[in-house]
Design a protein around this motif. Structure first.
Motif, PDB file in Angstrom:
ATOM      1  N   MET A   1      -7.601 -22.110 -14.431  1.00  0.00           N
ATOM      2  CA  MET A   1      -8.406 -21.036 -14.080  1.00  0.00           C
ATOM      3  C   MET A   1      -9.569 -21.111 -15.523  1.00  0.00           C
ATOM      4  O   MET A   1      -9.339 -21.279 -16.384  1.00  0.00           O
ATOM      5  CB  MET A   1      -7.807 -19.898 -14.434  1.00  0.00           C
ATOM      6  CG  MET A   1      -8.694 -18.498 -14.018  1.00  0.00           C
ATOM      7  SD  MET A   1      -7.807 -16.986 -13.867  1.00  0.00           S
ATOM      8  CE  MET A   1      -6.706 -16.996 -15.456  1.00  0.00           C
ATOM      9  N   GLU A   3     -12.341 -20.314 -17.975  1.00  0.00           N
ATOM     10  CA  GLU A   3     -12.460 -19.278 -18.700  1.00  0.00           C
ATOM     11  C   GLU A   3     -13.512 -18.826 -19.553  1.00  0.00           C
ATOM     12  O   GLU A   3     -13.854 -19.971 -20.178  1.00  0.00           O
ATOM     13  CB  GLU A   3     -11.167 -19.102 -19.532  1.00  0.00           C
ATOM     14  CG  GLU A   3      -9.987 -18.450 -18.914  1.00  0.00           C
ATOM     15  CD  GLU A   3      -8.630 -18.257 -20.004  1.00  0.00           C
ATOM     16  OE1 GLU A   3      -9.146 -18.292 -21.152  1.00  0.00           O
ATOM     17  OE2 GLU A   3      -7.798 -17.937 -19.380  1.00  0.00           O
ATOM     18  N   LYS A   4     -13.942 -18.032 -19.874  1.00  0.00           N
ATOM     19  CA  LYS A   4     -15.133 -17.612 -20.930  1.00  0.00           C
ATOM     20  C   LYS A   4     -14.759 -16.297 -21.245  1.00  0.00           C
ATOM     21  O   LYS A   4     -14.576 -15.420 -20.749  1.00  0.00           O
ATOM     22  CB  LYS A   4     -16.365 -17.393 -19.898  1.00  0.00           C
ATOM     23  CG  LYS A   4     -17.729 -17.469 -20.939  1.00  0.00           C
ATOM     24  CD  LYS A   4     -19.005 -17.625 -20.160  1.00  0.00           C
ATOM     25  CE  LYS A   4     -19.673 -16.236 -20.093  1.00  0.00           C
ATOM     26  NZ  LYS A   4     -19.952 -15.308 -19.157  1.00  0.00           N
ATOM     27  N   THR A   5     -14.617 -16.213 -22.527  1.00  0.00           N
ATOM     28  CA  THR A   5     -14.432 -15.020 -23.304  1.00  0.00           C
ATOM     29  C   THR A   5     -15.353 -13.871 -23.185  1.00  0.00           C
ATOM     30  O   THR A   5     -16.538 -14.258 -23.547  1.00  0.00           O
ATOM     31  CB  THR A   5     -13.731 -15.123 -24.634  1.00  0.00           C
ATOM     32  OG1 THR A   5     -12.631 -16.052 -24.642  1.00  0.00           O
ATOM     33  CG2 THR A   5     -13.492 -14.042 -25.335  1.00  0.00           C
ATOM     34  N   LEU A   6     -15.116 -12.716 -22.619  1.00  0.00           N
ATOM     35  CA  LEU A   6     -16.014 -11.643 -22.656  1.00  0.00           C
ATOM     36  C   LEU A   6     -15.810 -11.082 -24.174  1.00  0.00           C
ATOM     37  O   LEU A   6     -15.063 -10.196 -23.892  1.00  0.00           O
ATOM     38  CB  LEU A   6     -15.756 -10.579 -21.624  1.00  0.00           C
ATOM     39  CG  LEU A   6     -16.139 -11.319 -20.404  1.00  0.00           C
ATOM     40  CD1 LEU A   6     -15.834 -10.018 -19.189  1.00  0.00           C
ATOM     41  CD2 LEU A   6     -17.567 -11.615 -19.814  1.00  0.00           C
TER      42      LEU A   6
ATOM     43  N   LYS B 250     -12.904 -13.815 -19.028  1.00  0.00           N
ATOM     44  CA  LYS B 250     -13.398 -13.609 -17.671  1.00  0.00           C
ATOM     45  C   LYS B 250     -12.734 -14.629 -16.664  1.00  0.00           C
ATOM     46  O   LYS B 250     -12.668 -15.900 -16.926  1.00  0.00           O
ATOM     47  CB  LYS B 250     -14.742 -14.052 -17.624  1.00  0.00           C
ATOM     48  CG  LYS B 250     -15.380 -13.962 -16.518  1.00  0.00           C
ATOM     49  CD  LYS B 250     -16.210 -12.742 -16.247  1.00  0.00           C
ATOM     50  CE  LYS B 250     -16.986 -12.863 -14.850  1.00  0.00           C
ATOM     51  NZ  LYS B 250     -16.323 -12.465 -13.598  1.00  0.00           N
ATOM     52  N   GLU B 396      -3.241 -14.587  -9.533  1.00  0.00           N
ATOM     53  CA  GLU B 396      -3.495 -15.491 -10.552  1.00  0.00           C
ATOM     54  C   GLU B 396      -4.004 -14.790 -11.744  1.00  0.00           C
ATOM     55  O   GLU B 396      -3.249 -15.120 -12.805  1.00  0.00           O
ATOM     56  CB  GLU B 396      -4.261 -16.736 -10.148  1.00  0.00           C
ATOM     57  CG  GLU B 396      -4.083 -17.812 -11.030  1.00  0.00           C
ATOM     58  CD  GLU B 396      -5.389 -18.766 -10.728  1.00  0.00           C
ATOM     59  OE1 GLU B 396      -6.337 -18.402  -9.934  1.00  0.00           O
ATOM     60  OE2 GLU B 396      -5.347 -19.866 -11.389  1.00  0.00           O
ATOM     61  N   ILE B 397      -4.844 -14.271 -11.535  1.00  0.00           N
ATOM     62  CA  ILE B 397      -5.570 -13.664 -12.699  1.00  0.00           C
ATOM     63  C   ILE B 397      -4.341 -12.551 -13.351  1.00  0.00           C
ATOM     64  O   ILE B 397      -4.312 -12.190 -14.691  1.00  0.00           O
ATOM     65  CB  ILE B 397      -6.909 -12.929 -12.423  1.00  0.00           C
ATOM     66  CG1 ILE B 397      -7.844 -12.943 -13.632  1.00  0.00           C
ATOM     67  CG2 ILE B 397      -6.637 -11.597 -12.123  1.00  0.00           C
ATOM     68  CD1 ILE B 397      -9.432 -12.763 -13.050  1.00  0.00           C
ATOM     69  N   HIS B 400      -1.696 -14.082 -15.123  1.00  0.00           N
ATOM     70  CA  HIS B 400      -2.198 -14.536 -16.188  1.00  0.00           C
ATOM     71  C   HIS B 400      -2.546 -13.597 -17.660  1.00  0.00           C
ATOM     72  O   HIS B 400      -1.875 -13.935 -18.500  1.00  0.00           O
ATOM     73  CB  HIS B 400      -3.911 -15.209 -16.181  1.00  0.00           C
ATOM     74  CG  HIS B 400      -4.251 -15.788 -17.534  1.00  0.00           C
ATOM     75  ND1 HIS B 400      -4.194 -17.042 -17.840  1.00  0.00           N
ATOM     76  CD2 HIS B 400      -5.338 -15.324 -18.202  1.00  0.00           C
ATOM     77  CE1 HIS B 400      -4.996 -17.295 -19.080  1.00  0.00           C
ATOM     78  NE2 HIS B 400      -5.580 -16.193 -19.176  1.00  0.00           N
TER      79      HIS B 400
END
Ligand SMILES: Cc1ncc(C[n+]2csc(CCOP(=O)(O)OP(=O)(O)O)c2C)c(N)n1
Ligand code: SF4
Lengths: 373, 422
Positions: A1, A3-6, B250, B396-397, B400
């Motif tokens: 997945m 990912e980018k941290t908000l 995100k 999936e999210i 996670h």
């Protein structure tokens, strides 16, 4: 997945924002007695404030806070009506002694114990009359997470600058509900400065400074004598029956708050050109009002919104704004329109309508119905 | 030269009032101990004794009737500095209404001294019976004598945890007794027995102080304790409450066009609130705005547990939910708590455990065996079903987020798969 941290977006509640803001703005002692729906405030207050004390009741809470304030602390508590009712005489004391503190009042359904886990907005008129003599105590009402942040800091500032207890008015749904929230929208908060009397002339505990507020000195110093007094007193702080000096001191308490609160006028006005209708709501109901106004505008109606945040002393500005509209709907979680009574007294003009109710949140639809009817 | 504690002026009491003796000897005692006036904070109550303030060179704090014990405690909490002395003057009336405050200060063994001016009645308000009036003593409200025994404030304070407690007759030189009290670290209290001349003496002619005190069974004396005096003991503190709520990563984008209101309800202890939080976080991770609130009985361990969620692609102002777009029900408790709402649903979906009787509703009903994965996991199973089947956010999210929160490991994933794929 991917990912980018908000960094910024979190799931949080108003209680957390209130306590953190109070702490950053200089509050350093949290005194509390448990009561729903102020439990989260108690939890966070105990974790965050430099000093936390568990009081055995709410009278003690206010007395301990006043004692701490006399030593130079800026104490905070959180409660709801049953606890607040016990605090009343002691709030009068702190008001008369001119000691700073912040009381977070989380409204819930009354009368009496009512329903601890049900929100309400029924304490406004109590706040209006809480000081014997009718003198106003500054009251700010939060209406969003951003308000929880900014108004809490302002409450600390007012408490210190005006030397007075300040009530931060909120309600169950505002401090217990979790919401997604972007922390980067929060303004930076600095601790409020606390200048002390530093002249050589004998200190007079209640000699008015330039803005009607006496200079402060804690009882922990030993340069000048401090006299704090909750009975009618002269400038020195000595008990008086009703001498002119003492009565003018009591008058000063009211003037000080009314004058200085002009610098603390907070409200949200979302006016629309050509609108004849105004929706007026504060606290939790402001959220429904914002939604309602948005819905009506999407349907092509012209309507404005006023969210008062400084509630006491009552700013004249609100009446001036209201005066521009031919239909005004006040929305509030009560059956008796306390905001309306606060603004207009017991004879409200006919064009002031009311969307209210007990034991539930006022919905946008109920507000729209009143605007449209 | 140390300045005197008292100003040179006549004290404001009636002739012969014991309060006069206490004030003068308290001043002498503090001076004897070497206190500088501005290291003393005198907290006075409302009552005749409390009008002493203007005669003092100390700091003076004059509060409410009965509350000086707590007000003094607040000052003591804030001072916590060697060389300072908090002295509380209170009457027997104040000690009655403010009993709890005195007990609390004694329990905590706060560094302060309380002087109870027990003149056996409420002086300032006209000589009424107080909680410390001795049995048989006449007052304006009990002409035949107080029918009840008074509190033994000394015994009570001592039992509550005071370091030093004394009872003396307010006759002669009591400055030595007062000095012993003021010289203590920790909580000390002295009950000075007196008879108010204006009411007590008149109503009890011929009775002598020593005899009244003795016949009430209140012997004079000293009671000591050896507890450590109060110090601030604070738990672990947070330097920043905001840093404790973590930003949410995100993940893949949601596919929600309009706001969706969801009610999840089951029984206490069956993970309803946890499932709601996980769904809320997963929704935020998918780019949605979210509100979440819980409701349950005050006895949190039994009965229903309901969570209300709003998910929206845009800002959410109003978070109240009347009739939800989706109801997820995993137990009888949850069903009972939401029956009316479910019956009011004109559209939307009801996701309900197959063991439950479905109420009459216009919602689309989906029955699945959520409880087959264990009651504790039923709500999480239902939320995973929602993710898998409703296309709002991905399963999936959600998984996670569950992993991130350390909630995934214990889940019977295979069993859950069977339910959500069915
Ligand atoms: C809350 C409250 N209740 C009642 C009073 C009225 N009141 C004033 S002084 C007093 C009695 C004082 O008696 P005591 O404490 O024994 O002191 P004394 O006058 O005998 O020195 C009372 C009841 C008050 N001020 N506040
Ligand atoms: S009324 Fe009694 S207690 Fe009050 S000052 Fe007079 S003698 Fe003392």
């Amino acid at each position: 997945m991917q990912e980018k941290t908000l960094q910024d977006l979190v799931l949080t509640d108003g209680s957390r924002l209130i306590i953190e803001s109070l702490a950053r703005s200089g509050a350093d002692a949290f005194i509390c007695y448990p009561i729903t729906p102020a439990n989260l405030l108690y939890l966070y207050g105990s974790q965050r404030m430099e000093l936390m004390l568990a009081a055995p009741d709410e009278i003690t809470t206010l007395q301990w806070m006043t004692g701490l304030a006399a030593t130079g602390k800026l104490p905070v508590t959180a409660t709801s009506f049953p606890g607040f009712a016990l605090m009343l005489e002691s709030i009068n004391m702190a008001y008369m002694m001119e000691l700073p503190m912040v009381i977070v009042l989380v409204q819930r359904l009354g009368p009496a114990t009512g329903t601890a886990t049900c929100g309400a907005q029924g304490d406004l008129l109590l706040l209006r009359g809480m000081i014997s003599g009718g003198h106003p105590v500054p009251v700010l009402a939060t209406s969003s997470f951003n308000d929880c942040w900014t108004l809490s800091a302002r409450a600390s500032e007012i408490a210190v600058r005006l030397r007075t207890p300040v009530v931060l008015l909120t309600s169950k749904e505002e401090v217990m509900t979790q919401k997604s929230f972007g922390l980067s929208s929060l303004e930076e908060i600095k601790p409020v400065s606390r200048p002390l009397y530093d002249k050589d002339d004998p200190y007079q505990s209640y000699k008015a400074g330039p803005k009607g507020v006496p200079d402060f000195l804690p009882v922990s110093q030993n340069v000048h004598q401090v006299r704090l007094n909750a009975s009618t007193h002269d400038q020195q702080g000595n008990l008086q029956h009703s001498s002119e000096e003492a009565l003018s001191n009591t008058r000063r308490l009211e003037h000080k708050v009314v004058q200085q609160m002009k610098d603390y006028l907070f409200y949200e006005l979302d006016s629309q050109d050509g609108a004849n209708s105004l929706v007026l709501a504060c606290g939790i109901t402001a959220a429904a009002a914002r939604e309602a106004v948005g819905m009506m505008r999407r349907d092509g109606h012209r309507v404005s919104l006023l969210v008062p945040k400084t509630l006491l002393p009552v700013p004249q500005t609100y009446l001036e704004i209201i005066g521009l509209y031919s239909r005004v709907v006040i929305a509030e979680e009560t059956m008796n329109n306390q905001l309306g009574e606060l603004l207009f007294g017991s004879s409200r003009p006919a064009h002031i309508r009311f969307a209210g109710g007990l034991g539930k949140m006022i919905s946008p639809r109920e507000i729209i119905r009143e605007v449209m009817s | 030269m140390t300045r005197p504690m008292l100003k040179t002026m006549p004290l404001p009491y009636c002739k012969g009032c014991g309060h006069d003796l206490i004030a003068k000897h308290s001043a002498a005692a503090l001076e004897k101990l070497g206190f500088y006036p501005l290291d003393v904070i005198l907290v006075t109550d409302i009552g005749c004794h409390g009008i002493i303030d203007k005669c003092m060179n100390t700091h003076t704090v004059h509060g409410l009737h009965g509350r000086s014990g707590a007000l003094g405690a607040g000052i003591s909490f804030g001072l916590q500095a060697p060389g300072k002395k908090v002295v509380v003057f209170i009457g027997d009336g104040g000690a009655t209404i403010g009993l709890q405050h005195i007990m609390e200060a004694a329990r905590l063994n706060l560094d302060m001294s309380v002087v109870v001016h027990n003149n056996m009645l409420y002086g300032m308000t006209g000589g009424q019976t107080s909680g410390l009036t001795p049995q048989g003593f006449r007052t304006t409200t009990s002409f035949e004598g107080n029918p009840y025994a008074g509190y033994d404030i000394c015994k009570m304070s001592h039992t509550a945890g005071a370091t030093y407690v004394a009872r003396v007759l307010g006759i002669g030189d009591i400055s030595g007794d007062l000095a012993k009290v003021f010289g203590q670290k920790g909580f000390s209290l002295i009950e000075v027995m007196e008879i108010c001349p204006s009411y007590g003496v008149k109503l009890n002619p011929g009775r002598k102080l020593a005899e009244v005190v003795k016949s009430a069974g209140r012997e004079t004396g000293v009671w000591t304790g050896s507890r450590e005096d109060f110090s601030h003991r604070q738990g672990k503190k947070s330097g920043d409450l905001l840093s404790e709520v973590s930003g949410i990563a995100k993940g893949s984008e949601h596919r929600l066009k309009n706001p969706l209101s969801i009610v999840i309800s089951g029984s206490a202890g069956e993970g309803v609130q946890l499932a709601a939080t996980l769904l809320a976080k997963a929704s935020i991770s998918s780019g949605l705005q979210v509100t979440q609130k819980g409701s349950y009985p005050v006895t949190v361990g039994v009965g229903f547990s309901t969570a209300e969620l709003n998910l929206s692609p845009g800002p959410i102002h109003f978070h109240g939910i009347d009739t939800p777009d989706l109801a997820i029900i995993t137990s009888e408790d949850g069903l009972n708590h939401n029956r009316k709402r479910i019956m009011a649903m004109q559209q939307g979906s009801l996701l309900i455990d197959s063991g439950l009787a479905v109420p009459e509703t216009s919602a689309r009903v989906i029955r699945r065996d959520f409880r087959s994965v264990g009651a504790r996991n039923a709500a999480i199973c239902a939320v995973l079903y929602f993710a898998r089947q409703f296309g709002v956010l991905t399963e999936e999210i959600l998984l996670h987020i569950m992993e991130q929160e350390g909630k995934a490991a214990k889940l019977p994933i295979e069993k859950i798969r069977q339910v959500i794929e069915s």
